[in-house]
Design an enzyme around this catalytic site. Structure first.
Site, PDB file in Angstrom:
ATOM      1  N   SER A 199       2.906  56.724  54.537  1.00 40.41           N
ATOM      2  CA  SER A 199       3.372  57.957  53.887  1.00 40.41           C
ATOM      3  C   SER A 199       4.320  58.739  54.790  1.00 40.41           C
ATOM      4  O   SER A 199       5.076  59.578  54.316  1.00 40.41           O
ATOM      5  CB  SER A 199       2.183  58.828  53.472  1.00 40.41           C
ATOM      6  OG  SER A 199       1.356  59.098  54.586  1.00 40.41           O
ATOM      7  N   GLU A 229      -7.963  65.039  60.387  1.00 35.98           N
ATOM      8  CA  GLU A 229      -6.839  65.937  60.692  1.00 35.98           C
ATOM      9  C   GLU A 229      -7.118  66.844  61.878  1.00 35.98           C
ATOM     10  O   GLU A 229      -6.206  67.185  62.634  1.00 35.98           O
ATOM     11  CB  GLU A 229      -6.460  66.775  59.457  1.00 35.98           C
ATOM     12  CG  GLU A 229      -5.693  65.996  58.402  1.00 35.98           C
ATOM     13  CD  GLU A 229      -6.592  65.110  57.556  1.00 35.98           C
ATOM     14  OE1 GLU A 229      -7.825  65.326  57.581  1.00 35.98           O
ATOM     15  OE2 GLU A 229      -6.078  64.207  56.868  1.00 35.98           O
ATOM     16  N   PHE A 254      -3.002  68.596  54.113  1.00 36.06           N
ATOM     17  CA  PHE A 254      -4.202  68.378  54.940  1.00 36.06           C
ATOM     18  C   PHE A 254      -3.958  68.805  56.385  1.00 36.06           C
ATOM     19  O   PHE A 254      -4.847  69.355  57.035  1.00 36.06           O
ATOM     20  CB  PHE A 254      -4.627  66.908  54.895  1.00 36.06           C
ATOM     21  CG  PHE A 254      -4.728  66.355  53.504  1.00 36.06           C
ATOM     22  CD1 PHE A 254      -5.428  67.049  52.525  1.00 36.06           C
ATOM     23  CD2 PHE A 254      -4.119  65.165  53.156  1.00 36.06           C
ATOM     24  CE1 PHE A 254      -5.525  66.559  51.231  1.00 36.06           C
ATOM     25  CE2 PHE A 254      -4.210  64.671  51.866  1.00 36.06           C
ATOM     26  CZ  PHE A 254      -4.908  65.361  50.898  1.00 36.06           C
ATOM     27  N   ARG A 284       9.422  64.746  50.387  1.00 34.67           N
ATOM     28  CA  ARG A 284       9.744  63.455  49.780  1.00 34.67           C
ATOM     29  C   ARG A 284      10.530  63.665  48.478  1.00 34.67           C
ATOM     30  O   ARG A 284      10.935  62.717  47.818  1.00 34.67           O
ATOM     31  CB  ARG A 284       8.482  62.644  49.493  1.00 34.67           C
ATOM     32  CG  ARG A 284       7.576  63.221  48.423  1.00 34.67           C
ATOM     33  CD  ARG A 284       6.576  62.180  47.919  1.00 34.67           C
ATOM     34  NE  ARG A 284       5.648  61.790  48.970  1.00 34.67           N
ATOM     35  CZ  ARG A 284       4.947  60.648  48.945  1.00 34.67           C
ATOM     36  NH1 ARG A 284       5.078  59.805  47.943  1.00 34.67           N
ATOM     37  NH2 ARG A 284       4.092  60.374  49.904  1.00 34.67           N
TER      38      ARG A 284
END
Lengths: 280, 317
Positions: free
Chosen positions: B42, B63, B88, B172
């Site tokens: 990602s 995270e 996150f 994105r």
């Protein structure tokens, strides 16, 4: 990298550590008494571990506190600044007189340590469960570079209730970080009650083994045992080291011993004087 | 992931720019490492992993640890790029960002991937439209919201060159190359992309090209709108904001909540120094189901919506 205590250590490392541990207890209690603030119970449970690290184990140079080759020490139980600041001063990171400003307005000696205020502090702690994950990152940097330095981190035991520790424990075990040593100040008391009455941690050694760590249990007030387990080279073990230091909150003063009231209790004049008589 | 309509030909996914730039930096500087939380694909870092497996630290889905390990790597002399989904990375690890990164003031670059509403239909758990509000309260932490590939590359390079903590949004959502003449990126300096003195539109990120389209529509009505790309949210370019106030009306546009983000930051400056009529365009909060494109259209975060808001605001001048 110099080792300021090496000459004395050659003679009798444990005697030096014992002497410094007593000094740390006395000086930190004076700081807490004068500030009427602090966490003296945890200062006393950690004093012997800190003295052992700074006067028997860590390779550091107070004149060059960010030397890339230094061993790192991260004080994850950042509330125990009485003992931490005292040992940093004793080791020569800043003048002892600065301890007199503990928690005074604009002092560099905040209730929790700040790297940007004081040499010798590696990362700002205070909220619990931060020291181990940061230490894992430091150890990974050393692993990538095949560097010689070791990374030590001291946590409380109640602090292990923070989930962030267990995320970091997974990564340390997975990456076989043998350059990383976690010391748990296992005094069995958190702020409000016993750990085992709050969110129990036992069997604590099994938990770390299950995460891929090598575990040693020691008397956290036995200077020789601490010195031996912490100074031994970790090379070739292929696992991070977890030292469970069994300690007592308030160790060294009769009325504070194993007494939860001294988590952040502060002494009155009579208590202070009695404690100083006992810490002799 | 998001079932958005196909992007117009020639538009870009800025994640590609991020990965190419980090690879170029890593070639030149061995201190550059990447830190991920199972976010290799990602983050478009598959090729980085192939080239430098020992310089990618994957801590798994964790995270708090990805951020803290970044802080530790910086302590050990590395320049870590910590890359994870913005939603996150910020919400889950907020205390690590506060204490380990910003307060300790370490040389870590946090990359909030697929920020804003890029994850569209996946819903508010996966939207990151609160990050600017949370992060801009933290001293020391530079915040950058690039608008296109050129600016993304500049921001990544400037972040690597800066000795201090930086958070960069990388979207994105496809964006076009913005028209620029004499382009020069500097952290903390806004960029005026179009001149005009009837009002000013201050935007960042994926909203900048929409703001330019709105200005074009307004020009057809004889309204000259200045368009300012405020890609650095912290430190804020107050001088450019106060210059904008001289037009007498300011519209802010961001892919973020209307509370506490770019609009809030601009409003603080204007309210303190030069109150002029203002509109803050963004999202109202938790959003209904819809693709990223649909959400932008639905909440009028498009050229027509921005132009309408500008016309309404001009009536209050």
């Amino acid at each position: 990298m110099t080792f300021p205590a090496s000459a004395e250590l050659r003679n009798d490392p444990v005697a030096l550590i014992r002497d410094k541990a007593l000094w740390i207890r006395r000086r930190s209690f004076q700081m807490v008494y004068e500030a009427q603030l602090g966490h003296p119970g945890g200062d006393f449970s950690a004093a012997d571990v800190l003295a052992t690290l700074y006067f028997g184990v860590l390779r550091h140079d107070p004149a060059d506190p960010r030397n890339p080759a230094r061993d790192r020490f991260v004080m994850s139980k950042g509330h125990c600044t009485g003992a931490f600041y005292a040992v940093l001063a004793a080791a020569g990171f800043f003048p002892e007189a600065q301890l007199n400003t503990y928690m005074q307005p604009l002092s560099l000696l905040n209730g929790h340590p700040n790297r940007n205020y004081l040499p010798g502090v590696e990362t700002n702690t205070g909220p619990l469960g931060h020291g181990l994950p940061v230490s894992v990152g430091i150890a990974i940097a050393g692993q990538i570079d095949s560097a010689d330095f070791r990374t030590f981190v001291l946590t409380g035991d109640g602090e292990l209730q923070e989930g962030s520790n267990w995320e970091a424990a997974l990564t340390a075990g997975h990456r076989k970080l043998e350059n990383l040593t976690l010391i748990i100040d296992r005094n069995r008391l958190q702020q409000g009650a016993r750990t085992e009455e709050t969110a129990s941690l036992d069997p604590l050694d099994d938990k770390w083994r299950a995460f891929g760590w090598h575990v040693e249990m020691v008397d956290g007030h036995d200077h020789r045992a601490l010195y031996e387990v912490l100074s031994k080279s970790p090379k070739g073990r292929g696992k991070p080291l977890c030292v469970i230091a069994n300690t007592f909150k308030g160790k060294g003063v009769s009325f504070m011993h194993d007494n939860v009231a001294w988590h952040h209790g502060v002494p009155n004049k009579d208590q202070y004087e009695q404690a100083m008589r006992e810490l002799a | 992931m998001s079932a958005a309509a196909p992007a117009p030909a020639g538009w870009h996914d800025c994640r590609d720019t991020f990965s190419k730039t980090v690879e170029a930096l890593a070639e030149a500087d061995p201190r550059i490492v990447t830190v991920v939380s199972d976010s290799v694909g990602s983050s478009k870092l598959v090729n980085f992993r192939k080239r430098w497996p020992e310089r990618m630290v994957n801590v798994g889905i964790a995270e708090q640890t990805v951020v803290a390990v970044g802080a530790g790597l910086a302590n050990g002399g590395k320049i870590p790029f910590v890359s994870a989904a913005a939603c996150f990375l910020t919400a889950r690890a907020m205390e690590q960002i506060k204490a380990d990164i910003a307060y300790t003031n370490v040389n870590v670059k946090l990359i909030g991937q697929s920020s804003g509403v890029a994850y569209g239909e996946l819903g508010p758990t996966h939207h990151s439209i609160e990050d600017m509000a949370w992060l801009r309260l933290l001293n020391n932490l530079t915040l950058i919201v690039p608008s296109d590939p050129w600016e993304t590359e500049q921001a990544i390079r400037a972040a690597a060159a800066l000795d201090g903590p930086v958070f960069i949004r990388v979207s994105r959502m496809p964006v076009p190359d913005l028209p620029r003449c004499n382009a020069r990126f500097e952290i903390g300096k806004a960029e005026t992309l179009r001149d005009g003195n009837d009002l000013a539109i201050i935007a960042n990120g994926v909203m900048v090209h929409r703001a330019l389209a709105a200005a074009e529509a307004l020009a057809a009505d004889g309204i000259a709108a200045r368009v300012i790309n405020m890609s650095t949210v912290n430190p804020l370019d107050e001088a450019t904001i106060l210059e904008a106030a001289k037009t007498g009306a300011v519209v802010t546009v961001e892919e973020h909540s209307v509370r506490g983000g770019l609009g809030g930051a601009v409003a603080e400056v204007l309210a303190t120094h030069d109150p002029v009529p203002m509109r803050i365009l963004g999202f109202p909060g938790f959003l209904p189901t819809g693709s990223a494109d649909w959400l932008l259209e639905h909440f009028h975060l498009n050229a027509a919506g921005i132009a309408d808001a500008a016309r309404q605001l001009l009536a209050r001048k």
